[in-house]
Scaffold this active site. Structure first.
Site, PDB file in Angstrom:
ATOM      1  N   GLY A  31       0.833  -1.556   0.086  1.00 11.05           N
ATOM      2  CA  GLY A  31      -0.041  -0.205  -0.274  1.00 11.05           C
ATOM      3  C   GLY A  31       0.856   0.863  -0.410  1.00 11.05           C
ATOM      4  N   HIS A  34       2.744   4.516  -4.833  1.00  9.66           N
ATOM      5  CA  HIS A  34       2.884   5.319  -5.788  1.00  9.66           C
ATOM      6  C   HIS A  34       3.180   5.643  -7.025  1.00  9.66           C
ATOM      7  CE1 HIS A  34       6.378   3.377  -5.639  1.00  9.66           C
ATOM      8  NE2 HIS A  34       6.365   3.924  -3.904  1.00  9.66           N
ATOM      9  N   HIS A  37       4.597   1.261  -7.844  1.00  3.99           N
ATOM     10  CA  HIS A  37       3.578   0.679  -7.651  1.00  3.99           C
ATOM     11  C   HIS A  37       2.688   0.612  -8.736  1.00  3.99           C
ATOM     12  CE1 HIS A  37       4.013   1.140  -3.529  1.00  3.99           C
ATOM     13  NE2 HIS A  37       4.428   0.222  -3.742  1.00  3.99           N
ATOM     14  N   GLN A 148      12.131  -2.931  -9.657  1.00  2.00           N
ATOM     15  CA  GLN A 148      14.194  -4.037  -9.270  1.00  2.00           C
ATOM     16  C   GLN A 148      14.633  -2.431  -8.182  1.00  2.00           C
ATOM     17  OE1 GLN A 148      16.541  -2.822 -13.038  1.00  2.00           O
ATOM     18  NE2 GLN A 148      17.946  -1.624 -10.836  1.00  2.00           N
ATOM     19  N   GLN A 153      15.245  -8.494  -2.744  1.00  2.00           N
ATOM     20  CA  GLN A 153      13.864  -9.204  -3.156  1.00  2.00           C
ATOM     21  C   GLN A 153      13.710  -9.967  -3.794  1.00  2.00           C
ATOM     22  OE1 GLN A 153      10.565  -7.469  -1.048  1.00  2.00           O
ATOM     23  NE2 GLN A 153       9.807  -7.579  -2.790  1.00  2.00           N
TER      24      GLN A 153
END
Length: 283
Positions: A31, A34, A37, A148, A153
């Site tokens: 959440g 921005h 996302h 990226q 991750q």
């Protein structure tokens, strides 16, 4: 746009889409959305019949002294942004739905979760892997879209998908930056005006490292890191956590940049932890 709160409803929707032979893209988020996302959402919309976005602040990836309670939350704002983005469904469960009483399963991601950000955040990537494994099982996406900016991750998730045979393709999309170079992050809202200016030191250092390798032909990783560290330490508000040049597949530190490598960095500005990276190739 359908808003889904429970695992059963999410699973039922995914099964219907699969039965209708609809391709499904997943954009997992915590959440406080921005433009970074939303760039993932747009990419998914271009490549899939349907897109599901998850909005879930995952407690399993926060340590006891981290910012879980104060992590930015703006569900109404998120829904407004997503409603105009062509999203088919938003899955926004409560923590008790994802981790009911008695939940105890964990995933050890091995070496990759113990280096770089994993040094300061023990257990973080195990928490990320656990929640994504649950989401992959219930949503069954054809493709999952990651940014990226969270490079470590993304490498770990690729290995998770391979090791556990999830039938999904991991798509890593470019970092979206502010006009002055700062990588977009939900945590940027923590920064006051002075800290916001100081935060640019990280992207500046990464750009310098990239230029040293690609433009000046320096392939000695230690020499590149030394120059980047010197620049970061020139900013009084910056507390350097790490700068490293690593293999893009194994995340192991490299001594010489002979092929593609990732320069990854993390620092604190005040109480705000920022991460960033660039991918470089020896020219």
């Amino acid at each position: 746009m359908q808003i889904i709160k429970t695992i059963k409803v999410m699973q039922d929707l995914s099964r219907r889409l699969k039965a209708d032979r609809k391709s499904l893209g997943l954009v997992p988020t915590m959440g406080a959305l921005h433009d970074g996302h939303l760039s993932l959402v747009r990419r998914s919309g271009e490549e899939n019949d349907r897109t599901v976005v998850t909005v879930f602040v995952n407690p399993a990836q926060f340590g006891p002294d981290e910012d879980f309670e104060k992590y930015p939350r703006d569900l109404d704002g998120d829904m407004e942004k997503l409603s105009d983005a062509g999203v088919h469904a938003v899955f926004t469960p409560e923590s008790s739905e994802m981790y009911p009483d008695g939940f105890s399963t964990s995933i050890d991601v091995g070496y990759m979760g113990k280096v770089l950000c994993g040094t300061a955040r023990p257990g973080h990537f195990g928490g990320v892997a656990a929640v994504l494994a649950k989401l992959f099982n219930m949503i069954m996406p054809d493709r999952v879209y990651l940014g990226q900016k969270d490079f470590q991750q993304s490498v770990i998730v690729r290995k998770l998908v391979k090791d556990l045979n999830f039938n999904t393709e991991v798509i890593v999309c470019p970092i979206v930056r502010e006009p002055d170079g700062l990588a977009m992050s939900s945590r940027n809202v923590y920064l006051n005006e002075e800290e916001r200016m100081a935060s640019l030191i990280l992207s500046r250092a990464l750009t310098m490292g990239q230029e040293l390798i690609q433009s000046k032909g320096i392939d000695d990783a230690a020499a590149v890191k030394k120059e980047m560290e010197k620049l970061i330490k020139s900013e009084p508000l910056a507390e350097l956590e790490y700068i490293d040049v690593v293999d893009t597949h194994s995340l192991k530190s490299i001594q010489r940049v002979l092929f593609a490598a990732a320069i990854c960095g993390a620092l604190k500005i005040g109480n705000t932890r920022l991460i960033d990276n660039v991918i470089v190739e020896k020219v």
